[in-house]
Design a protein around this motif. Structure first.
Motif, PDB file in Angstrom:
ATOM      1  N   LEU A  44      11.649  54.069  39.812  1.00  0.00           N
ATOM      2  CA  LEU A  44      10.856  53.304  40.775  1.00  0.00           C
ATOM      3  C   LEU A  44      11.576  52.015  41.170  1.00  0.00           C
ATOM      4  N   GLU A  45      12.108  51.331  40.180  1.00  0.00           N
ATOM      5  CA  GLU A  45      12.805  50.077  40.465  1.00  0.00           C
ATOM      6  C   GLU A  45      14.014  50.313  41.370  1.00  0.00           C
ATOM      7  N   GLU A  46      14.805  51.345  41.077  1.00  0.00           N
ATOM      8  CA  GLU A  46      15.983  51.639  41.890  1.00  0.00           C
ATOM      9  C   GLU A  46      15.583  51.951  43.333  1.00  0.00           C
ATOM     10  N   LEU A  47      14.521  52.724  43.502  1.00  0.00           N
ATOM     11  CA  LEU A  47      14.063  53.060  44.845  1.00  0.00           C
ATOM     12  C   LEU A  47      13.625  51.810  45.605  1.00  0.00           C
ATOM     13  N   VAL A  48      12.819  50.954  44.974  1.00  0.00           N
ATOM     14  CA  VAL A  48      12.334  49.772  45.692  1.00  0.00           C
ATOM     15  C   VAL A  48      13.459  48.776  45.968  1.00  0.00           C
ATOM     16  N   VAL A  49      14.454  48.712  45.101  1.00  0.00           N
ATOM     17  CA  VAL A  49      15.608  47.848  45.371  1.00  0.00           C
ATOM     18  C   VAL A  49      16.361  48.367  46.592  1.00  0.00           C
ATOM     19  N   GLN A  50      16.566  49.675  46.668  1.00  0.00           N
ATOM     20  CA  GLN A  50      17.255  50.253  47.824  1.00  0.00           C
ATOM     21  C   GLN A  50      16.442  50.047  49.107  1.00  0.00           C
ATOM     22  N   VAL A  51      15.140  50.242  49.036  1.00  0.00           N
ATOM     23  CA  VAL A  51      14.280  50.020  50.207  1.00  0.00           C
ATOM     24  C   VAL A  51      14.337  48.548  50.606  1.00  0.00           C
ATOM     25  N   GLY A  52      14.266  47.654  49.635  1.00  0.00           N
ATOM     26  CA  GLY A  52      14.319  46.221  49.920  1.00  0.00           C
ATOM     27  C   GLY A  52      15.605  45.813  50.600  1.00  0.00           C
ATOM     28  N   ARG A  53      16.717  46.344  50.112  1.00  0.00           N
ATOM     29  CA  ARG A  53      18.008  46.022  50.731  1.00  0.00           C
ATOM     30  C   ARG A  53      18.086  46.569  52.149  1.00  0.00           C
ATOM     31  N   VAL A  55      15.545  47.186  54.236  1.00  0.00           N
ATOM     32  CA  VAL A  55      14.670  46.365  55.082  1.00  0.00           C
ATOM     33  C   VAL A  55      15.320  45.004  55.333  1.00  0.00           C
ATOM     34  N   SER A  56      15.901  44.420  54.302  1.00  0.00           N
ATOM     35  CA  SER A  56      16.544  43.111  54.443  1.00  0.00           C
ATOM     36  C   SER A  56      17.710  43.157  55.421  1.00  0.00           C
ATOM     37  N   ARG A  57      18.561  44.175  55.306  1.00  0.00           N
ATOM     38  CA  ARG A  57      19.695  44.301  56.220  1.00  0.00           C
ATOM     39  C   ARG A  57      19.222  44.460  57.657  1.00  0.00           C
ATOM     40  N   GLU A  58      18.201  45.288  57.863  1.00  0.00           N
ATOM     41  CA  GLU A  58      17.701  45.530  59.219  1.00  0.00           C
ATOM     42  C   GLU A  58      17.037  44.284  59.794  1.00  0.00           C
TER      43      GLU A  58
END
Length: 128
Positions: A44-53, A55-58
Motif C-alpha cells: 500500500l505504501e509503495e502504491l501511494v508513494v508512486q501515485v503521489g509522485r 500527481v506531484s509531477r503532473e
C-alpha cells in the motif's frame, strides 16, 4: 518515524479538495470495498508513494507550463548581461530534476543580439 513538516497555507486551504481527490483515487485504485485483505502495508505504501509522485509531477508540470505561457514581466525582458531590450523567441523545452522526478515544460526564451546569447527571462543571473 515520519518527520514533521510545515504545511503551506495553500495546502491547508485546499484540504477539503485534496481529501476528495484522495477519496476518488482510493476508490479507483481499490474499488468501493478498499484494498483486499492480505494486502501488505508495504505494498500500500509503495502504491501511494508512486501515485503521489505521479500527481506531484503532473501538478508541477501544469503549473510551470501555465506560468511560462503567461506574459513575461517587464523586469525580466531585458538581457540580464547588458540590459538591452530583447525580442522573445520560440519557447524552448526545459527539463529540471526535482524531488518528485523530472519536470518538463516549454520555457519562454529571448535572444540578445548584442551579447549573442539566448536566455530564459524567468531565470535571473547566477545568484538571483
Amino acid at each position: 518515524m515520519a518527520r514533521p513538516q510545515d504545511t503551506r497555507p495553500e495546502v491547508v486551504a485546499s484540504a477539503t479538495d485534496l481529501e476528495q481527490v484522495a477519496r476518488t483515487l482510493a476508490e479507483k485504485l481499490f474499488g468501493p470495498a478498499g484494498p483486499a485483505w492480505g494486502t501488505t502495508f508495504e505494498d500500500l505504501e509503495e502504491l501511494v508513494v508512486q501515485v503521489g509522485r505521479t500527481v506531484s509531477r503532473e501538478l508541477l508540470r501544469q503549473a510551470l507550463q501555465k506560468q511560462a505561457a503567461g506574459p513575461v514581466p517587464a523586469d525580466r525582458q531585458p538581457c540580464p548581461g547588458c540590459q538591452q531590450s530583447t525580442p522573445p523567441t520560440d519557447p524552448e523545452p526545459r527539463i529540471l530534476a526535482t524531488r518528485v522526478g523530472d519536470a518538463e515544460w516549454n520555457e519562454p526564451a529571448a535572444d540578445c543580439s548584442r551579447c549573442r546569447r539566448t536566455f530564459f527571462p524567468s531565470v535571473g543571473e547566477s545568484g538571483d
